[in-house]
Structure formats: C-alpha cells, structure tokens
Enzyme design. Sequence first.
Site, PDB file in Angstrom:
ATOM      1  N   ASN A 142      32.376  29.724  48.668  1.00 49.40           N
ATOM      2  CA  ASN A 142      31.775  29.500  49.981  1.00 49.40           C
ATOM      3  C   ASN A 142      31.299  30.753  50.707  1.00 49.40           C
ATOM      4  O   ASN A 142      30.611  30.625  51.713  1.00 49.40           O
ATOM      5  CB  ASN A 142      32.781  28.768  50.891  1.00 49.40           C
ATOM      6  CG  ASN A 142      33.036  27.356  50.444  1.00 49.40           C
ATOM      7  OD1 ASN A 142      32.297  26.443  50.760  1.00 49.40           O
ATOM      8  ND2 ASN A 142      34.111  27.167  49.691  1.00 49.40           N
ATOM      9  N   HIS A 165      29.465  43.200  39.266  1.00 54.86           N
ATOM     10  CA  HIS A 165      30.115  44.104  40.216  1.00 54.86           C
ATOM     11  C   HIS A 165      30.265  45.507  39.615  1.00 54.86           C
ATOM     12  O   HIS A 165      29.984  46.512  40.292  1.00 54.86           O
ATOM     13  CB  HIS A 165      31.496  43.551  40.593  1.00 54.86           C
ATOM     14  CG  HIS A 165      31.463  42.517  41.672  1.00 54.86           C
ATOM     15  ND1 HIS A 165      31.084  41.215  41.445  1.00 54.86           N
ATOM     16  CD2 HIS A 165      31.754  42.582  43.000  1.00 54.86           C
ATOM     17  CE1 HIS A 165      31.152  40.529  42.567  1.00 54.86           C
ATOM     18  NE2 HIS A 165      31.560  41.339  43.532  1.00 54.86           N
TER      19      HIS A 165
END
Length: 467
Positions: free
Chosen positions: A358, A397
Amino acid sequence: MAEGSGGAARRKKPVQRLQSANHSPEEAEPERDRGEAEFRCHRLQESLLSSASGFSNYRGVLNWCVIMLVLGNARLFLENIIKYGILVDPIQVVSLFLKDPYSWPSLILILGSNIFILGSLHLERRLASGAFPERVGLVLYAVLLPAILCIPVLVVFTVLSITPVGSVVALMVYTILFLKLFSYKDVNRWSRERRRAQVRALSRTQSAPVMRKVAGDVGKQEVMYPGNLTHRDIYYFILAPTLCYEMNFPRSPRIRKRFLLRRLLEMLFIMQLLVGLIQQWMVPAIQNSMKPFRDMDYSRIVERLLKLAVPNHLIWLIFFYWFFHSSMNFVAELMRFGDREFYRDWWNSETVTYFWQNWNIPVHKWCIRHFYKPMMRRGVPRWAAQTAVFCASAFFHEYLVSIPLKMFRLWAFMGMMSQLPLAWFVGRFLRGNYGNAAVWISLMIGQPIAVLMYVHDYYILNYGIGA
C-alpha cells in the site's frame, strides 16, 4: 347521615391531597427513579484506555504527541545550529550533480533513453504488421530490456565525471523506463493474442469487412490495437505517473490550475526543506557516526543509530509526501491522468505485507500484473511467487545504491530480504496496534542501519580507515 357524610368527606381528603401532590400515577415514576439514581452511581463499564471499552477518540492525545514531537525536534535543531552553525548551502547541491561544469553525463544518459523508447515502438509496429514473428520479438526484447539496465552501469563505471547523485537520478529514470517498457511489451502482446482469437472466431461466421473492423475501428473514440502504436501514445505513457500500460487511460475532464499551482509550490518548498534538513541534520550525524564504527564501539554505535533514526525517518516521510503526493499529482494534473491512487493508508499497516502492498501503488500494481499473476498462472506456489517479488524488489534497491557508489555490499538487498522473516513473525505473533508498532519500528531503525553501513563502507573505500 351527617356523620356518614362527614366520615365520607374525611375519608376522601387524603386522596385529594395525594392527587394534588402527584396528579397521576405515571408522574410518580420519575420521582421514584430520581430517588434511586441518587443512591446508585456505578454501572458495569470498562476503563477508556482498555481495548474492551470501544473508545476511539484520542484526538487530544494525538495533538499532545504532535506538540511533543515539534518541541523535541525544535530542541534538537537548535542544538544542531549552536554546535555546527548554519550548514545549509544551496550552491553546494549543484556540485552533487556536476563535477565538471561543462560535463553533463547524467543528463546525456537520460536523453539517450529515447533510443530504447523509439526502438520499442518500432519493434511493436513490426510485430503488429506481421513483419516479425513473435519469437523474433521475444528475442529482441530479451536484448533490449536488459540493455536498459546494463548500459547505465557501463556509463557510471567508465565516465569519471559522473557523480553518485547524478548516477542515482539516471539509474532511477532507466529503472522506471525498464518497468514501463516491460508493461508496454506485455499489453501489446496480449492485444495481439486477443485480436488473433477474435479474428479466428469471427472468420467462421463473418465476412472480410468485419475482420478489418476488428483490426481497427477508427469510428470509435477509444483507441484499439494497433491504433495505439504512435509516438504520442508511447510518450504519454512514458511521462504518465504509472508503470502499467493501457491503451485508454482514465482522463480527468480538465486541468485545475489552482490545484496545479498548489502542488508546484509544495514541490518547490519541500525540495528546499529536504536539502536543508539533509545538510544541517543528516550529514553531521552521519559524519559523527564514523568513528564509533571504526572503533567498533557498540554502545556508541547504538547511540549514533538512534540519533540518526529521527532525522532519517523525518526526511523519509517528507520525501514520501513530496514524491507520491505533490510531484505525482502535479504530473497527473498536467497530463489529465485520472487515476490518482498513488498510495493507500500504509501508516495503518498491522503487517509488513500490508505496508509493501500500500505504500507504493504504482510498483505494487506492476508487480501483481506483470510478475506475480503470470507466475501464479504457470503453477508457481504462492509463497514462491511472493518470495520472487521480494527478490526482484531487493535487486532494484541494491541496483540503485551500489552502482552509483561503485561498490557492492548487498546491504540494501539483505535489508529487503529480511522483510520476509519479519513479515512472517509480525503476521503470526503480533496483531492490531502491536503489529502497527512493529512496522513503524522496522521503518525507523532499518533505514538508518543501511545508511550507516553504506556510508561507512564508502568512506573506507574512498578515503581510507583514518577518514
């Protein structure tokens, strides 16, 4: 008779007094209730701070927390200024992007990304016309998409004038481009498969003119494949604040100029605020953390880590608002892009999984649509598909950190992969507020650890142990 009448009169008088005092039996009940209420002052109930009470209005406590947070950070900020003086220097930011004022390697690298955009468009046109078979398209994409990630790496390691910050910006652009063109490839391939299925179905019952209508009905307002294969369409998608391609994006009716101006002012103000906080607060805290790391003074390392956690987390929250709300809404409003769900209520996350689902909706939608569901359709177990998604996220990342710093330590990769056991632990043993607290603690502590590890290794690699 007189006595009888007098006796009757005497017998009636008390009744009259009673009626004059109470008027009716119904009006006597409230008096009796009020009398009982004076004796009873307790009832079955829970304390407000107990979860069983059902009480949820903690607005005053929230205001108190905000005031304490402001006062505490104001003290730290004032202490920082007294100790280090004013460190904010906007001119210094320019040097983070440019070592040589006449060299713009990051900008040239970003402009060079148009080669991949145009290459993907023309490849899709050849596939739509039938000039290339699907196998050839897969092979060419197998070369094109990895090249998007590899070529910036070669530039970063060969061009000495490129800076770490400029490298991060360029690599972010190429990472976004990779995800967008991957989605562009998939959606166009799905459209070709659906068009061939429709043509086969209609060829049994319809004539050739209907087949041409299926291939592309110019009378309809919505774009149909292959009418979407235009420069205007692909560049709209490249600039739109989404990673998932569609032929007909939802569009807002008009550009709201006041909304656009508010977002622009937010972007400019918050950017200056971020630069000031990093220079004034983060940089001194990181520099003071190097000596405990070199000496392996664990108590001081923990103290430095906790001290760095506050500014790091505050800067991360401000950056989230700047990027996901101000900047993406600005771009969406400028392009009349209708879907503004860039984030959901991640701050209420009671599990680690809920947070990752989310806080970054564009990436989450891309992972579900182009990575997770295709694996599930191929029969991959649910846990293996989720692990693969975390591995892909961990790779990007690490890609965005290690390449600009020109060193490979895998701290970001291991930090992302550690989310898997953390998600299992929080989901199994913690619930409600405890789970939400665990998510917040992981955000506040995990990021500073990674920052300190990379900065420590970067200092040792570039400036030696005694730096």
